[in-house]
Write a protein that holds these residues in place. Structure first.
Motif, PDB file in Angstrom:
ATOM      1  N   ARG A  45      45.140  18.928 -15.042  1.00 47.94           N
ATOM      2  CA  ARG A  45      46.538  18.935 -15.131  1.00 47.94           C
ATOM      3  C   ARG A  45      47.086  17.736 -16.106  1.00 47.94           C
ATOM      4  NH1 ARG A  45      50.438  15.308 -13.676  1.00 47.94           N
ATOM      5  NH2 ARG A  45      48.924  13.894 -13.094  1.00 47.94           N
ATOM      6  N   ARG A  46      46.215  16.959 -16.085  1.00 48.72           N
ATOM      7  CA  ARG A  46      46.295  15.576 -17.119  1.00 48.72           C
ATOM      8  C   ARG A  46      46.276  16.053 -18.463  1.00 48.72           C
ATOM      9  NH1 ARG A  46      44.497   9.762 -14.722  1.00 48.72           N
ATOM     10  NH2 ARG A  46      45.198   9.934 -12.575  1.00 48.72           N
ATOM     11  N   ARG A  47      45.566  17.016 -18.807  1.00 52.05           N
ATOM     12  CA  ARG A  47      45.032  17.462 -20.261  1.00 52.05           C
ATOM     13  C   ARG A  47      45.960  18.626 -20.416  1.00 52.05           C
ATOM     14  NH1 ARG A  47      39.285  19.708 -20.019  1.00 52.05           N
ATOM     15  NH2 ARG A  47      39.628  19.813 -22.232  1.00 52.05           N
ATOM     16  N   GLY A  48      46.914  19.073 -19.685  1.00 50.92           N
ATOM     17  CA  GLY A  48      47.936  20.197 -19.815  1.00 50.92           C
ATOM     18  C   GLY A  48      47.192  21.401 -19.892  1.00 50.92           C
ATOM     19  N   ALA A  49      46.140  21.554 -19.174  1.00 46.61           N
ATOM     20  CA  ALA A  49      45.312  22.778 -19.106  1.00 46.61           C
ATOM     21  C   ALA A  49      45.364  23.580 -17.974  1.00 46.61           C
ATOM     22  CB  ALA A  49      43.746  22.351 -19.346  1.00 46.61           C
ATOM     23  N   ARG A  50      44.726  25.009 -17.989  1.00 46.05           N
ATOM     24  CA  ARG A  50      45.082  25.671 -16.842  1.00 46.05           C
ATOM     25  C   ARG A  50      43.429  26.312 -16.893  1.00 46.05           C
ATOM     26  NH1 ARG A  50      44.716  31.056 -17.657  1.00 46.05           N
ATOM     27  NH2 ARG A  50      45.092  31.700 -19.786  1.00 46.05           N
ATOM     28  N   ALA A  51      43.082  26.487 -15.531  1.00 46.81           N
ATOM     29  CA  ALA A  51      41.676  27.328 -15.243  1.00 46.81           C
ATOM     30  C   ALA A  51      41.859  28.742 -15.664  1.00 46.81           C
ATOM     31  CB  ALA A  51      41.631  27.095 -13.772  1.00 46.81           C
ATOM     32  N   GLY A  52      41.182  28.951 -16.628  1.00 48.73           N
ATOM     33  CA  GLY A  52      40.698  30.326 -16.941  1.00 48.73           C
ATOM     34  C   GLY A  52      39.432  31.037 -16.703  1.00 48.73           C
ATOM     35  N   GLY A  53      38.869  30.190 -15.748  1.00 55.86           N
ATOM     36  CA  GLY A  53      37.537  30.849 -15.339  1.00 55.86           C
ATOM     37  C   GLY A  53      36.704  29.560 -14.367  1.00 55.86           C
ATOM     38  N   TRP A  54      35.459  30.076 -14.244  1.00 55.63           N
ATOM     39  CA  TRP A  54      34.595  29.215 -13.306  1.00 55.63           C
ATOM     40  C   TRP A  54      33.118  29.108 -14.002  1.00 55.63           C
ATOM     41  CZ3 TRP A  54      36.287  26.503  -9.073  1.00 55.63           C
ATOM     42  CH2 TRP A  54      37.425  26.903  -8.751  1.00 55.63           C
ATOM     43  N   LYS A  55      32.528  28.204 -13.803  1.00 55.58           N
ATOM     44  CA  LYS A  55      30.914  28.212 -13.828  1.00 55.58           C
ATOM     45  C   LYS A  55      30.489  28.083 -12.432  1.00 55.58           C
ATOM     46  CE  LYS A  55      28.945  24.695 -15.332  1.00 55.58           C
ATOM     47  NZ  LYS A  55      28.143  23.556 -16.261  1.00 55.58           N
ATOM     48  N   CYS A  56      29.167  28.650 -12.149  1.00 61.67           N
ATOM     49  CA  CYS A  56      28.881  28.450 -10.788  1.00 61.67           C
ATOM     50  C   CYS A  56      27.431  28.749 -10.668  1.00 61.67           C
ATOM     51  CB  CYS A  56      29.516  29.585  -9.783  1.00 61.67           C
ATOM     52  SG  CYS A  56      29.441  31.328 -10.459  1.00 61.67           S
ATOM     53  N   ALA A  57      26.824  28.262  -9.705  1.00 62.29           N
ATOM     54  CA  ALA A  57      25.248  28.400  -9.479  1.00 62.29           C
ATOM     55  C   ALA A  57      25.095  28.436  -7.959  1.00 62.29           C
ATOM     56  CB  ALA A  57      24.483  27.444 -10.138  1.00 62.29           C
ATOM     57  N   ALA A  58      24.215  29.389  -7.351  1.00 61.98           N
ATOM     58  CA  ALA A  58      23.803  29.196  -6.097  1.00 61.98           C
ATOM     59  C   ALA A  58      22.287  29.483  -6.000  1.00 61.98           C
ATOM     60  CB  ALA A  58      24.450  30.436  -5.248  1.00 61.98           C
ATOM     61  N   PRO A  59      21.517  28.340  -6.445  1.00 67.55           N
ATOM     62  CA  PRO A  59      20.231  28.554  -6.462  1.00 67.55           C
ATOM     63  C   PRO A  59      19.396  28.340  -5.028  1.00 67.55           C
ATOM     64  CG  PRO A  59      20.913  26.470  -7.328  1.00 67.55           C
ATOM     65  CD  PRO A  59      22.025  27.041  -7.139  1.00 67.55           C
ATOM     66  N   PRO A  60      18.460  29.310  -4.888  1.00 67.09           N
ATOM     67  CA  PRO A  60      17.764  29.460  -3.368  1.00 67.09           C
ATOM     68  C   PRO A  60      17.226  28.007  -3.324  1.00 67.09           C
ATOM     69  CG  PRO A  60      17.111  31.207  -4.670  1.00 67.09           C
ATOM     70  CD  PRO A  60      17.896  30.306  -5.649  1.00 67.09           C
ATOM     71  N   GLY A  61      17.677  27.300  -1.903  1.00 67.81           N
ATOM     72  CA  GLY A  61      17.269  26.194  -1.605  1.00 67.81           C
ATOM     73  C   GLY A  61      17.711  25.130  -1.939  1.00 67.81           C
ATOM     74  N   LYS A  62      18.527  25.208  -2.879  1.00 65.14           N
ATOM     75  CA  LYS A  62      19.084  24.041  -3.757  1.00 65.14           C
ATOM     76  C   LYS A  62      20.737  24.103  -3.471  1.00 65.14           C
ATOM     77  CE  LYS A  62      15.772  23.596  -7.166  1.00 65.14           C
ATOM     78  NZ  LYS A  62      15.361  23.699  -8.636  1.00 65.14           N
ATOM     79  N   PRO A  63      21.521  22.887  -3.682  1.00 63.83           N
ATOM     80  CA  PRO A  63      22.960  23.061  -3.613  1.00 63.83           C
ATOM     81  C   PRO A  63      23.728  23.787  -4.434  1.00 63.83           C
ATOM     82  CG  PRO A  63      22.082  20.542  -3.477  1.00 63.83           C
ATOM     83  CD  PRO A  63      20.760  21.562  -3.932  1.00 63.83           C
ATOM     84  N   THR A  64      24.510  24.399  -3.917  1.00 59.74           N
ATOM     85  CA  THR A  64      25.497  25.297  -4.681  1.00 59.74           C
ATOM     86  C   THR A  64      26.525  24.324  -5.374  1.00 59.74           C
ATOM     87  OG1 THR A  64      26.911  25.316  -2.754  1.00 59.74           O
ATOM     88  CG2 THR A  64      25.457  27.359  -3.235  1.00 59.74           C
ATOM     89  N   SER A  65      27.018  25.061  -6.724  1.00 58.21           N
ATOM     90  CA  SER A  65      28.050  24.241  -7.370  1.00 58.21           C
ATOM     91  C   SER A  65      29.123  24.970  -7.997  1.00 58.21           C
ATOM     92  CB  SER A  65      27.331  23.266  -8.100  1.00 58.21           C
ATOM     93  OG  SER A  65      26.345  24.045  -9.148  1.00 58.21           O
ATOM     94  N   ALA A  66      30.118  24.456  -8.458  1.00 55.70           N
ATOM     95  CA  ALA A  66      30.980  25.413  -9.387  1.00 55.70           C
ATOM     96  C   ALA A  66      32.018  24.466  -9.993  1.00 55.70           C
ATOM     97  CB  ALA A  66      31.860  26.227  -8.540  1.00 55.70           C
ATOM     98  N   ALA A  67      32.628  24.903 -11.071  1.00 56.65           N
ATOM     99  CA  ALA A  67      33.616  23.997 -11.770  1.00 56.65           C
ATOM    100  C   ALA A  67      34.670  24.902 -12.347  1.00 56.65           C
ATOM    101  CB  ALA A  67      32.895  23.165 -12.863  1.00 56.65           C
ATOM    102  N   MET A  68      35.741  24.508 -12.390  1.00 56.53           N
ATOM    103  CA  MET A  68      36.859  25.104 -13.025  1.00 56.53           C
ATOM    104  C   MET A  68      36.686  25.008 -14.671  1.00 56.53           C
ATOM    105  SD  MET A  68      40.137  24.375 -10.470  1.00 56.53           S
ATOM    106  CE  MET A  68      39.483  22.838 -10.212  1.00 56.53           C
ATOM    107  N   LEU A  69      36.975  25.977 -15.463  1.00 60.65           N
ATOM    108  CA  LEU A  69      36.922  25.943 -16.838  1.00 60.65           C
ATOM    109  C   LEU A  69      38.258  26.069 -17.363  1.00 60.65           C
ATOM    110  CD1 LEU A  69      33.999  28.795 -17.546  1.00 60.65           C
ATOM    111  CD2 LEU A  69      33.870  26.312 -16.710  1.00 60.65           C
ATOM    112  N   ASP A  70      38.491  25.281 -18.679  1.00 61.71           N
ATOM    113  CA  ASP A  70      39.605  25.084 -19.167  1.00 61.71           C
ATOM    114  C   ASP A  70      39.844  26.184 -19.899  1.00 61.71           C
ATOM    115  OD1 ASP A  70      41.750  24.560 -20.833  1.00 61.71           O
ATOM    116  OD2 ASP A  70      40.920  22.753 -21.629  1.00 61.71           O
TER     117      ASP A  70
END
Length: 250
Positions: A45-70
């Motif tokens: 929001r502060r960058r004046g940006a919007r989310a155009g997608g995501w990066k994500c990972a769901a590796p077996p036995g490890k923490p999942t993670s995700a992030a919004m992409l500008d």
């Protein structure tokens, strides 16, 4: 929005605006996933940006993670990417998808077949990586998520017809920098199959008040690992049968 969310966004924005990298977020570090996403949203929001997608990972036995992409940082290849003098940038070759329809929250989880049916296109991508932390491996997973998992941008290749007939998890990936081959191997997606993190994300986001939307690009994790390189070189990354992406590091 909490005071700590604002404080974390203050710290990350100061680095993005030219300040020195930080060791971590200290007392402003998120203590749960929802807060990490709230920090991501506030920085966008502060960058004046919007989310155009995501990066994500769901590796077996490890923490999942995700992030919004500008959205402004998702660029078609070939592309030129600036690298500040004296600094390095991280590069990762990945398989990415573009969604053809919304995936709203609902009472039952999406199936893999439903997720595949919602995909409009598939293509190779190179994620550009630049952390706001001095040592990105030294922060907690939630702090990493607050900083969009060191995302800097995504350069995407051309859409590939016939991708549905390919075994995407077993394609040969090849990445070069300055004409030298850095990685060449079969497979390598950290989740095993690029559909796995996309399926997880589609079913996970509604619980956090978010959903995947038509037109968004979702990149599914590095098949090459993270490699840090100097500017002034040409990077190529791609997959046998799926094409390649070219980025000139300025």
């Amino acid at each position: 929005m909490t005071d700590t969310t604002q404080q974390a966004a203050d710290i990350l924005m100061a680095v993005r605006q030219g300040g020195p990298r930080v060791a971590g977020l200290g007392a402003a570090a998120p203590r749960d996933e929802a807060t990490a996403f709230a920090i991501q949203r506030e920085v966008l929001r502060r960058r004046g940006a919007r989310a155009g997608g995501w990066k994500c990972a769901a590796p077996p036995g490890k923490p999942t993670s995700a992030a919004m992409l500008d959205a402004a940082g998702i660029r078609p290849g070939p592309a030129t990417w600036p690298v500040p003098p004296g600094e390095k940038i991280g590069i990762e070759t990945e398989i990415a998808f573009r969604l053809g329809r919304d995936l709203p929250g609902r009472g039952t989880p999406y199936t893999l077949d439903e997720i595949k049916d919602a995909i409009a296109a598939c293509f190779p991508a190179i994620e550009m990586v630049a952390s706001r932390y001095i040592d990105p491996s030294g922060v907690s997973p939630l702090e990493a998520m607050a900083d969009s998992i060191a995302h800097a941008g995504l350069v995407i290749g051309a859409e590939v017809p016939g991708w549905r007939d390919m075994d995407l998890k077993s394609l040969t990936v090849r990445q070069t920098c300055g004409g030298a081959v850095q990685v060449e191997k079969v497979g390598g997606n950290p989740s095993g199959d690029p559909f796995t993190p996309l399926l997880w994300l589609a079913n996970h986001l509604p619980g956090l008040g978010m959903t995947l939307e038509a037109g968004q690009v979702v990149t599914t994790g590095s098949c090459t690992g993270l490699l840090w390189v100097d500017g002034g070189q040409r990077v190529t990354g791609g997959f046998a049968g799926l094409g390649e992406v070219v980025v000139d590091l300025a």
